[in-house]
Write an enzyme that holds these catalytic residues in place. Structure first.
Site, PDB file in Angstrom:
ATOM      1  N   LYS A   1     -25.295  25.160 -45.894  1.00  0.00           N
ATOM      2  CA  LYS A   1     -25.631  24.922 -47.509  1.00  0.00           C
ATOM      3  C   LYS A   1     -24.938  26.314 -48.092  1.00  0.00           C
ATOM      4  O   LYS A   1     -25.673  26.996 -48.745  1.00  0.00           O
ATOM      5  CB  LYS A   1     -27.123  25.078 -47.609  1.00  0.00           C
TER       6      LYS A   1
ATOM      7  N   ASP B   1     -33.550  13.388 -37.039  1.00  0.00           N
ATOM      8  CA  ASP B   1     -34.608  12.219 -37.154  1.00  0.00           C
ATOM      9  C   ASP B   1     -33.756  11.108 -37.720  1.00  0.00           C
ATOM     10  O   ASP B   1     -33.800   9.900 -37.220  1.00  0.00           O
ATOM     11  CB  ASP B   1     -35.575  12.852 -38.055  1.00  0.00           C
TER      12      ASP B   1
ATOM     13  N   TYR C   1     -37.566  28.912 -38.873  1.00  0.00           N
ATOM     14  CA  TYR C   1     -38.515  28.554 -38.054  1.00  0.00           C
ATOM     15  C   TYR C   1     -39.180  29.857 -37.398  1.00  0.00           C
ATOM     16  O   TYR C   1     -40.424  29.804 -37.049  1.00  0.00           O
ATOM     17  CB  TYR C   1     -37.926  27.820 -37.025  1.00  0.00           C
TER      18      TYR C   1
ATOM     19  N   ASP D   1     -26.788  18.321 -47.394  1.00  0.00           N
ATOM     20  CA  ASP D   1     -26.922  17.110 -48.484  1.00  0.00           C
ATOM     21  C   ASP D   1     -25.940  15.973 -48.319  1.00  0.00           C
ATOM     22  O   ASP D   1     -26.139  14.924 -47.990  1.00  0.00           O
ATOM     23  CB  ASP D   1     -27.282  17.568 -49.740  1.00  0.00           C
TER      24      ASP D   1
ATOM     25  N   ASP E   1     -33.467  19.809 -37.467  1.00  0.00           N
ATOM     26  CA  ASP E   1     -34.496  18.993 -37.234  1.00  0.00           C
ATOM     27  C   ASP E   1     -34.412  17.900 -38.101  1.00  0.00           C
ATOM     28  O   ASP E   1     -34.736  16.622 -37.644  1.00  0.00           O
ATOM     29  CB  ASP E   1     -35.825  19.903 -37.657  1.00  0.00           C
TER      30      ASP E   1
HETATM   31  C1  IPM Z   1     -38.499  18.683 -33.034  1.00  0.00           C
HETATM   32  C2  IPM Z   1     -40.358  18.632 -33.648  1.00  0.00           C
HETATM   33  C3  IPM Z   1     -40.593  19.902 -33.717  1.00  0.00           C
HETATM   34  C4  IPM Z   1     -39.525  20.765 -34.637  1.00  0.00           C
HETATM   35  C5  IPM Z   1     -42.075  20.297 -34.369  1.00  0.00           C
HETATM   36  C6  IPM Z   1     -43.054  19.320 -33.559  1.00  0.00           C
HETATM   37  C7  IPM Z   1     -42.167  21.554 -34.277  1.00  0.00           C
HETATM   38  O1  IPM Z   1     -40.016  18.023 -35.148  1.00  0.00           O
HETATM   39  O2  IPM Z   1     -38.538  18.963 -31.960  1.00  0.00           O
HETATM   40  O3  IPM Z   1     -37.786  18.005 -33.743  1.00  0.00           O
HETATM   41  O4  IPM Z   1     -39.601  20.969 -35.776  1.00  0.00           O
HETATM   42  O5  IPM Z   1     -38.690  21.433 -33.922  1.00  0.00           O
HETATM   43 MG    MG Z   2     -38.076  17.090 -35.471  1.00  0.00          MG
END
Ligand code: IPM
Ligand code: MG
Length: 366
Positions: free
Chosen positions: A192, A252, A141, A224, A248
């Protein structure tokens, strides 16, 4: 002692969910005489529109002075055509980096009432309680060089750099070991290391730390495989620690296991436990302004704020109990209900009312 809470509603559904979270903070703040003082500032797309920058200097000075920050979400289609360096998301990365919020805690906890809302069978997720520790201010990032340029042969090329120093790995590793020590004593480091040197070093540093934490069982998974294991048998995990990009993605996945991404809070902390708290879900522009967003992840983020930055443990517990209580009453926002149940789904404001009512109904001694 007045505690300064900076609210950054941001974009999309951000303002709606922040409004409800503020109400619950006010209720528990009054009850515990926390003397919370709220200010608001712009971050992300709204900051670009009003102040010409995603992380304006006005926001920066308020953020540096605040005891804690509660953020809604940033980003949306309106700003998608801006060059990468000017997008709303850069504002979020900038504030994380500016305040050195390297430690991102994303707890994926299943509220029992939501087991049916999970994308996995209820028995696979019943009792799920995972903590993802994501490194937040390094890795791909932030690594340089980065950008899109035209090569000598006229072909355009995009470049990002995944880069971690031993120091950066060690400081996030320590916090992850400490967290595992306070929980079930199991830490899974995700990398990885079969391909990427940066994560070979990551694995080596995690191994070297493990000698200092004999009470924590350290394991390693390639990313993975970790993604697969999260959807195959998620309860095998206690604490997971990983870099910025993998964290990240994995968070999710973990969010969805708990019924909805609308339920997952997060804390981003620096070495002094000052922090920025935000729901994991993002700005959801498709439902923005429609009173449909689930405010619970932001309320749970507010609970983390009370716990980690203000040390107000009882007040934090009360918010979490309030959220559990409305779920136990069968109340759901539309992201948590399926099919016919959607017609009875509560809007953002009504869900806020329900949690406030649940908090007021709690016995003061609770
Ligand atoms: C998160 C989001 C952010 C990230 C984006 C909006 C930059 O997806 O906080 O998980 O990738 O960190
Ligand atoms: Mg995110």
């Amino acid at each position: 002692m007045t505690r300064r809470i900076l609210l950054l509603p941001g974009d999309g559904i951000g303002p709606e969910v922040i409004r409800e979270a503020r109400r619950v903070l006010e209720v528990v703040g009054d009850r515990h005489a926390l003397d919370l003082a709220f200010t608001e500032a712009n971050l992300g797309g709204v900051a670009i529109d009003r102040e010409g920058q995603a992380y304006p200097s006005t926001t920066q000075s308020l953020a540096r002075e605040a005891d804690a920050i509660l953020l809604g979400a940033v980003g949306g289609p309106k700003w998608d055509s801006l060059p990468a360096s000017q997008r709303p998301e850069r504002g979020l990365l900038a504030i994380r980096s500016d305040l050195d919020l390297f430690c991102n805690l994303r707890p994926a906890l299943l509220f029992q009432e939501l087991a049916e809302a999970s994308s996995l069978r209820a028995e696979l997720v019943a009792g799920l309680d995972i903590l993802i520790v994501r490194e937040l201010t390094g890795g791909i990032y932030f690594g340089e060089p980065r950008g899109i340029h035209t090569r000598d042969d006229g072909v355009r090329e995009g470049v990002n750099t995944d880069r971690y120093s031993e120091t950066e790995i060690r400081r996030i590793g320590r916090l992850a070991f400490e967290a595992a020590r306070k929980r079930d004593g199991r830490l899974c480091s995700v990398d990885k290391a079969n391909v990427l040197e940066v994560t070979m070093l990551w694995r080596e540093v995690m191994e070297s730390l493990s000698g200092e934490y004999p009470d924590v069982a350290l394991s390693h998974l390639y990313v993975d495989n970790a993604a697969m294991q999260l959807v195959r048998e998620p309860k095998q995990f206690d604490v997971m620690v990983t870099g910025n990009l993998f964290g990240d993605i994995l968070s999710d996945i973990a969010a969805m296991l708990t019924g909805s991404i609308g339920m997952l809070p997060s804390a981003s902390l620096n070495a002094e436990s000052r922090g920025l708290y935000e729901p994991v879900h993002g700005s959801a522009p498709d439902i923005a302004g429609q009173d449909k967003a689930n405010p619970l992840a932001t309320m749970l983020s507010a609970a983390m704020l009370l716990r980690y930055s203000l040390g107000a443990l009882e007040a934090a517990d009360q918010i979490e109990q309030g959220v559990a209580a409305v779920l136990a009453q069968g109340l759901r926002t539309s992201d948590l209900s399926a099919g016919d149940a959607q017609t009875g789904a509560l809007g953002t404001r009504a869900m806020g009312d329900a949690v406030v009512a649940a908090l007021l109904a709690q016995s003061p001694a609770q």
